[in-house]
Scaffold this active site. Sequence first.
Site, PDB file in Angstrom:
ATOM      1  N   TRP A 129       0.839  -1.222   0.000  1.00 29.69           N
ATOM      2  CA  TRP A 129       0.000   0.000   0.000  1.00 29.69           C
ATOM      3  C   TRP A 129       0.861   1.253   0.000  1.00 29.69           C
ATOM      4  O   TRP A 129       0.593   2.178   0.760  1.00 29.69           O
ATOM      5  CB  TRP A 129      -0.952   0.043   1.210  1.00 29.69           C
ATOM      6  CG  TRP A 129      -1.761  -1.177   1.441  1.00 29.69           C
ATOM      7  CD1 TRP A 129      -1.781  -1.951   2.543  1.00 29.69           C
ATOM      8  CD2 TRP A 129      -2.713  -1.760   0.529  1.00 29.69           C
ATOM      9  NE1 TRP A 129      -2.659  -2.992   2.389  1.00 29.69           N
ATOM     10  CE2 TRP A 129      -3.249  -2.890   1.156  1.00 29.69           C
ATOM     11  CE3 TRP A 129      -3.154  -1.436  -0.762  1.00 29.69           C
ATOM     12  CZ2 TRP A 129      -4.200  -3.713   0.549  1.00 29.69           C
ATOM     13  CZ3 TRP A 129      -4.095  -2.247  -1.362  1.00 29.69           C
ATOM     14  CH2 TRP A 129      -4.612  -3.366  -0.710  1.00 29.69           C
ATOM     15  N   GLN A 136     -38.429  19.332   6.112  1.00 28.24           N
ATOM     16  CA  GLN A 136     -37.674  19.328   7.365  1.00 28.24           C
ATOM     17  C   GLN A 136     -36.704  18.143   7.478  1.00 28.24           C
ATOM     18  O   GLN A 136     -35.606  18.290   8.030  1.00 28.24           O
ATOM     19  CB  GLN A 136     -38.635  19.324   8.564  1.00 28.24           C
ATOM     20  CG  GLN A 136     -37.934  19.756   9.831  1.00 28.24           C
ATOM     21  CD  GLN A 136     -38.879  19.810  11.014  1.00 28.24           C
ATOM     22  OE1 GLN A 136     -39.597  18.847  11.289  1.00 28.24           O
ATOM     23  NE2 GLN A 136     -38.903  20.926  11.708  1.00 28.24           N
ATOM     24  N   GLU A 169      -3.135   6.012   7.023  1.00 24.95           N
ATOM     25  CA  GLU A 169      -2.401   6.791   8.046  1.00 24.95           C
ATOM     26  C   GLU A 169      -2.991   6.604   9.449  1.00 24.95           C
ATOM     27  O   GLU A 169      -3.088   7.539  10.238  1.00 24.95           O
ATOM     28  CB  GLU A 169      -2.310   8.263   7.652  1.00 24.95           C
ATOM     29  CG  GLU A 169      -1.274   8.427   6.565  1.00 24.95           C
ATOM     30  CD  GLU A 169      -0.710   9.819   6.459  1.00 24.95           C
ATOM     31  OE1 GLU A 169      -0.625  10.278   5.325  1.00 24.95           O
ATOM     32  OE2 GLU A 169      -0.331  10.416   7.477  1.00 24.95           O
TER      33      GLU A 169
HETATM   34  N1  COS Z   1       5.778  10.874  19.394  1.00 26.96           N
HETATM   35  C1  COS Z   1       6.891  10.456  20.045  1.00 26.96           C
HETATM   36  N2  COS Z   1       7.012   9.219  20.585  1.00 26.96           N
HETATM   37  C2  COS Z   1       5.959   8.388  20.468  1.00 26.96           C
HETATM   38  C3  COS Z   1       4.774   8.762  19.828  1.00 26.96           C
HETATM   39  C4  COS Z   1       4.703  10.078  19.267  1.00 26.96           C
HETATM   40  N3  COS Z   1       3.620  10.509  18.637  1.00 26.96           N
HETATM   41  N4  COS Z   1       3.905   7.734  19.840  1.00 26.96           N
HETATM   42  C5  COS Z   1       4.516   6.729  20.513  1.00 26.96           C
HETATM   43  N5  COS Z   1       5.756   7.149  20.884  1.00 26.96           N
HETATM   44  C6  COS Z   1       6.725   6.396  21.660  1.00 26.96           C
HETATM   45  C7  COS Z   1       6.117   5.973  23.014  1.00 26.96           C
HETATM   46  O1  COS Z   1       6.217   7.012  23.942  1.00 26.96           O
HETATM   47  C8  COS Z   1       6.966   4.776  23.357  1.00 26.96           C
HETATM   48  O2  COS Z   1       8.195   5.260  23.834  1.00 26.96           O
HETATM   49  P1  COS Z   1       9.016   4.496  25.025  1.00 26.96           P
HETATM   50  O3  COS Z   1       9.343   3.131  24.452  1.00 26.96           O
HETATM   51  O4  COS Z   1      10.216   5.358  25.221  1.00 26.96           O
HETATM   52  O5  COS Z   1       8.093   4.423  26.187  1.00 26.96           O
HETATM   53  C9  COS Z   1       7.229   4.122  22.008  1.00 26.96           C
HETATM   54  O6  COS Z   1       7.047   5.146  21.023  1.00 26.96           O
HETATM   55  C10 COS Z   1       6.323   2.971  21.713  1.00 26.96           C
HETATM   56  O7  COS Z   1       5.002   3.481  21.635  1.00 26.96           O
HETATM   57  P2  COS Z   1       3.712   2.550  21.791  1.00 26.96           P
HETATM   58  O8  COS Z   1       3.858   1.716  23.032  1.00 26.96           O
HETATM   59  O9  COS Z   1       2.509   3.438  21.688  1.00 26.96           O
HETATM   60  O10 COS Z   1       3.866   1.587  20.527  1.00 26.96           O
HETATM   61  P3  COS Z   1       2.856   0.556  19.860  1.00 26.96           P
HETATM   62  O11 COS Z   1       3.638  -0.419  19.102  1.00 26.96           O
HETATM   63  O12 COS Z   1       1.884   0.033  20.871  1.00 26.96           O
HETATM   64  O13 COS Z   1       2.128   1.548  18.821  1.00 26.96           O
HETATM   65  C11 COS Z   1       0.362   2.655  17.672  1.00 26.96           C
HETATM   66  C12 COS Z   1       0.781   1.674  18.752  1.00 26.96           C
HETATM   67  C13 COS Z   1      -1.111   2.457  17.494  1.00 26.96           C
HETATM   68  C14 COS Z   1       0.645   4.090  18.171  1.00 26.96           C
HETATM   69  C15 COS Z   1       1.147   2.461  16.357  1.00 26.96           C
HETATM   70  O14 COS Z   1       1.245   1.097  16.023  1.00 26.96           O
HETATM   71  C16 COS Z   1       0.500   3.194  15.178  1.00 26.96           C
HETATM   72  O15 COS Z   1       0.572   4.424  15.065  1.00 26.96           O
HETATM   73  N6  COS Z   1      -0.124   2.418  14.268  1.00 26.96           N
HETATM   74  C17 COS Z   1      -0.739   2.966  13.077  1.00 26.96           C
HETATM   75  C18 COS Z   1       0.292   3.062  12.028  1.00 26.96           C
HETATM   76  C19 COS Z   1      -0.165   3.849  10.865  1.00 26.96           C
HETATM   77  O16 COS Z   1      -0.656   4.964  10.985  1.00 26.96           O
HETATM   78  N7  COS Z   1       0.032   3.248   9.704  1.00 26.96           N
HETATM   79  C20 COS Z   1      -0.240   3.914   8.494  1.00 26.96           C
HETATM   80  C21 COS Z   1       1.023   3.910   7.718  1.00 26.96           C
HETATM   81  S1  COS Z   1       1.470   5.404   7.088  1.00 26.96           S
HETATM   82  S2  COS Z   1       0.388   5.562   5.500  1.00 26.96           S
END
Ligand code: COS
Length: 381
Positions: free
Chosen positions: A156, A279, A363
């Site tokens: 993708w 309405q 995203e």
């Molecule tokens: N900015 C800075 N640091 C961040 C952050 C942000 N926005 N979001 C998470 N982190 C950090 C956390 O603080 C954590 O740090 P520490 O290890 O130092 O504590 C670390 O990253 C891990 O974060 P988390 O535990 O939230 O990780 P997960 O693997 O559980 O992630 C989500 C979960 C849902 C946040 C992630 O998998 C995600 O964003 N998924 C969607 C991906 C996406 O949008 N895909 C589309 C592709 S682009 S088209």
Amino acid sequence: MLNFELSQEQLEIYNEALKFSKNEIAPKASEFDEKAEMPFEIFKKAWELGFYNTCIPTEFGGSGLTTLDSVLISEAFAYSCMGMNTSIMANDLALLPIVIGGSEEQKKKYLTPFTEEFKVASFCLTEPESGSDAASIKTTLKEKDDHFLLNGNKMWITNAGYADLYVVYATVDPQLGHSGITACVLEKGAEGIEVGLPEKKMGHCSSDTRALTFNNVKVPKENIIGGVGQGWKLAMKTLDHSRPLVASSAVGGAQAAFDHALKYANERKQFGKPLAKHQAIQFMLADMGIKVENARNLVHKAAWLLDQGKRNTKIASFAKAYSADICMEVATDAVQIYGGYGYSKEYPVEKIMRDAKLIQIYEGTSQIQKLVIARELNSSI
Ligand code: COS
């Protein structure tokens, strides 16, 4: 001081972008959607007018636009075609990791060329088995002598068929979890990059989407962005920047669906009076108006926070989830108000409804945004 009015400069940016959108994008939106082709002539004109790669700082030849300026452009372009806007925004998504985490040399080397000529970039995170759970990527970067070898599959990937530059996420060691994830930059033509066929999609057809395979691609060490193991946080920070842009695309699509429905409801008569005098339809239009206005305010706040140098993770996810969901709802209601005509490709709301669906998915799905929001809420107590 609280002010809901755009500045004169912001209004000019929005109006210029909307003029371009209505004159250049709108007349070609259906044609390119149907052909499932990228409209390069339109993209090049948008680039010439400075509407592209708005995240590049002035030191590297960029326009110096703020995030709020960028979301205004995104909304204006999406008003005529969310699909084309996806491809345009994908350039920012790919360049942002370099803007946020790149060294001065990397910024000069990779960002400046995008300001000198029209170029296309791809952000490569998602994999066949790693979508919402982005940290589970399996693509590997293995150190070998003075370089790394990149192996794996991506899925993708927007703009992948035409990209001059790819920003790729991989792990140096899957056992390390988040701290193994590393971002690197690759240029077009690097040996071992295999580009898949275009995906056949429900909507966003004028935006190119493909799989990519990396077979022992040689990655020089200087192509690592932000350092080994820094890729995860770089990706998350990038998404904090890009989600307001995607959310504003949803606002543009929703505003278009609303405007079409309002006009149609005033023209079309049933039971002896315009639909807009019934309405049942008035209440639908009122709800649609509330949703678009609310979504825009959230998007502007998410962008404004970044421009103030503040963390916007929670509000960016509010904006992305809410705008994507209301875009789908408003588009569906617009089709409903058009009735049978709304289901026909002869009328614009059918395409808006198809395009709206993807914004709830890419995203970070709406459900993932809520997960991010819940974590942000919990971490604040
Ligand atoms: N900015 C800075 N640091 C961040 C952050 C942000 N926005 N979001 C998470 N982190 C950090 C956390 O603080 C954590 O740090 P520490 O290890 O130092 O504590 C670390 O990253 C891990 O974060 P988390 O535990 O939230 O990780 P997960 O693997 O559980 O992630 C989500 C979960 C849902 C946040 C992630 O998998 C995600 O964003 N998924 C969607 C991906 C996406 O949008 N895909 C589309 C592709 S682009 S088209």
